[in-house]
Scaffold this motif. Structure first.
Motif, PDB file in Angstrom:
ATOM      1  N   GLY A  41       1.007  -1.169  -0.398  1.00 25.97           N
ATOM      2  CA  GLY A  41      -0.082   0.264  -0.158  1.00 25.97           C
ATOM      3  C   GLY A  41       0.851   1.491   0.017  1.00 25.97           C
ATOM      4  O   GLY A  41       0.914   2.326  -0.855  1.00 25.97           O
ATOM      5  N   PHE A  42       1.858   1.260   0.988  1.00 23.57           N
ATOM      6  CA  PHE A  42       3.245   2.411   0.931  1.00 23.57           C
ATOM      7  C   PHE A  42       3.718   2.435   0.056  1.00 23.57           C
ATOM      8  O   PHE A  42       4.254   3.616  -0.876  1.00 23.57           O
ATOM      9  N   GLU A  43       3.913   2.140  -0.543  1.00 22.52           N
ATOM     10  CA  GLU A  43       4.693   1.113  -1.887  1.00 22.52           C
ATOM     11  C   GLU A  43       3.930   1.454  -3.893  1.00 22.52           C
ATOM     12  O   GLU A  43       4.633   2.440  -4.140  1.00 22.52           O
ATOM     13  N   ASN A  44       2.947   1.758  -3.323  1.00 15.50           N
ATOM     14  CA  ASN A  44       1.697   2.311  -4.546  1.00 15.50           C
ATOM     15  C   ASN A  44       2.168   3.591  -4.523  1.00 15.50           C
ATOM     16  O   ASN A  44       1.818   4.026  -5.630  1.00 15.50           O
ATOM     17  N   ILE A  70       9.406   0.684   7.791  1.00 13.52           N
ATOM     18  CA  ILE A  70      10.966   0.601   7.650  1.00 13.52           C
ATOM     19  C   ILE A  70      11.147  -0.963   7.780  1.00 13.52           C
ATOM     20  O   ILE A  70      12.063  -1.370   6.786  1.00 13.52           O
ATOM     21  N   PRO A  71      11.554  -1.307   8.345  1.00 15.80           N
ATOM     22  CA  PRO A  71      12.306  -3.084   8.214  1.00 15.80           C
ATOM     23  C   PRO A  71      11.491  -3.598   7.946  1.00 15.80           C
ATOM     24  O   PRO A  71      11.759  -3.782   6.789  1.00 15.80           O
ATOM     25  N   ARG A  72      10.133  -3.494   7.709  1.00 16.04           N
ATOM     26  CA  ARG A  72       9.463  -4.582   6.194  1.00 16.04           C
ATOM     27  C   ARG A  72      10.270  -4.430   4.994  1.00 16.04           C
ATOM     28  O   ARG A  72      10.275  -4.949   4.382  1.00 16.04           O
ATOM     29  N   VAL A  73       9.772  -2.635   4.964  1.00 17.21           N
ATOM     30  CA  VAL A  73      10.183  -2.395   3.440  1.00 17.21           C
ATOM     31  C   VAL A  73      12.230  -2.629   3.270  1.00 17.21           C
ATOM     32  O   VAL A  73      12.040  -3.285   1.884  1.00 17.21           O
ATOM     33  N   PRO A  77      13.185  -6.738  -1.438  1.00 20.92           N
ATOM     34  CA  PRO A  77      14.732  -5.880  -2.225  1.00 20.92           C
ATOM     35  C   PRO A  77      14.453  -4.871  -3.095  1.00 20.92           C
ATOM     36  O   PRO A  77      14.393  -4.197  -3.223  1.00 20.92           O
ATOM     37  N   GLY A  78      12.748  -5.117  -4.373  1.00 20.52           N
ATOM     38  CA  GLY A  78      12.420  -4.514  -4.912  1.00 20.52           C
ATOM     39  C   GLY A  78      11.625  -2.577  -3.830  1.00 20.52           C
ATOM     40  O   GLY A  78      12.246  -1.901  -4.752  1.00 20.52           O
ATOM     41  N   THR A  79      11.298  -3.018  -3.081  1.00 20.65           N
ATOM     42  CA  THR A  79      10.451  -1.839  -2.426  1.00 20.65           C
ATOM     43  C   THR A  79      12.205  -1.605  -1.663  1.00 20.65           C
ATOM     44  O   THR A  79      11.640   0.167  -1.841  1.00 20.65           O
ATOM     45  N   ALA A  80      13.034  -1.581  -1.362  1.00 22.09           N
ATOM     46  CA  ALA A  80      13.784  -1.562  -0.523  1.00 22.09           C
ATOM     47  C   ALA A  80      14.685  -0.451  -1.433  1.00 22.09           C
ATOM     48  O   ALA A  80      14.792   0.472  -0.953  1.00 22.09           O
ATOM     49  N   ALA A  81      15.259  -0.620  -2.403  1.00 18.86           N
ATOM     50  CA  ALA A  81      15.837   0.058  -3.053  1.00 18.86           C
ATOM     51  C   ALA A  81      15.375   0.968  -4.061  1.00 18.86           C
ATOM     52  O   ALA A  81      15.670   2.484  -4.112  1.00 18.86           O
TER      53      ALA A  81
END
Length: 100
Positions: A41-44, A70-73, A77-81
């Motif tokens: 949800g936050f990524e979108n 933040i730790p879940r992000v 890998p894709g979200t972290a980048a």
């Protein structure tokens, strides 16, 4: 019924994000409501905000509203980048955090 189905809402976001930005914003926010505090949800919403020239300065403060995310992000890998790219831009921009 699009606004009640997380998967369909995410599909609609991906189809309208390039040409109908305002709709993408509405669907992104609705997706966040459906997924609550999930990474997707936050990524979108982050992706939507990254395409909005006036929204860039709010991406990291938006993510920072939910510090437990933040730790879940970082674990995805894709979200972290993507998050790292947003944070690097934000820190390099010289912007101060928006005040509420």
């Amino acid at each position: 019924f699009t606004g009640f189905d997380k998967t369909l809402t995410e599909h609609v976001i991906s189809t309208v994000i390039e040409h109908r930005r305002h709709e993408a914003g509405i669907y992104s926010w609705r997706n966040l409501q459906l997924t609550h505090r999930s990474c997707c949800g936050f990524e979108n919403v982050g992706v939507y905000m990254s395409g909005c020239s006036r929204c860039h300065q709010y991406i990291i403060p938006f993510y920072d509203t939910v510090p437990e995310l933040i730790p879940r992000v970082a674990a995805a890998p894709g979200t972290a980048a993507m998050y790292s790219s947003f944070r690097q831009w934000y820190l390099g921009s010289g912007l101060s955090p928006p005040t509420v």
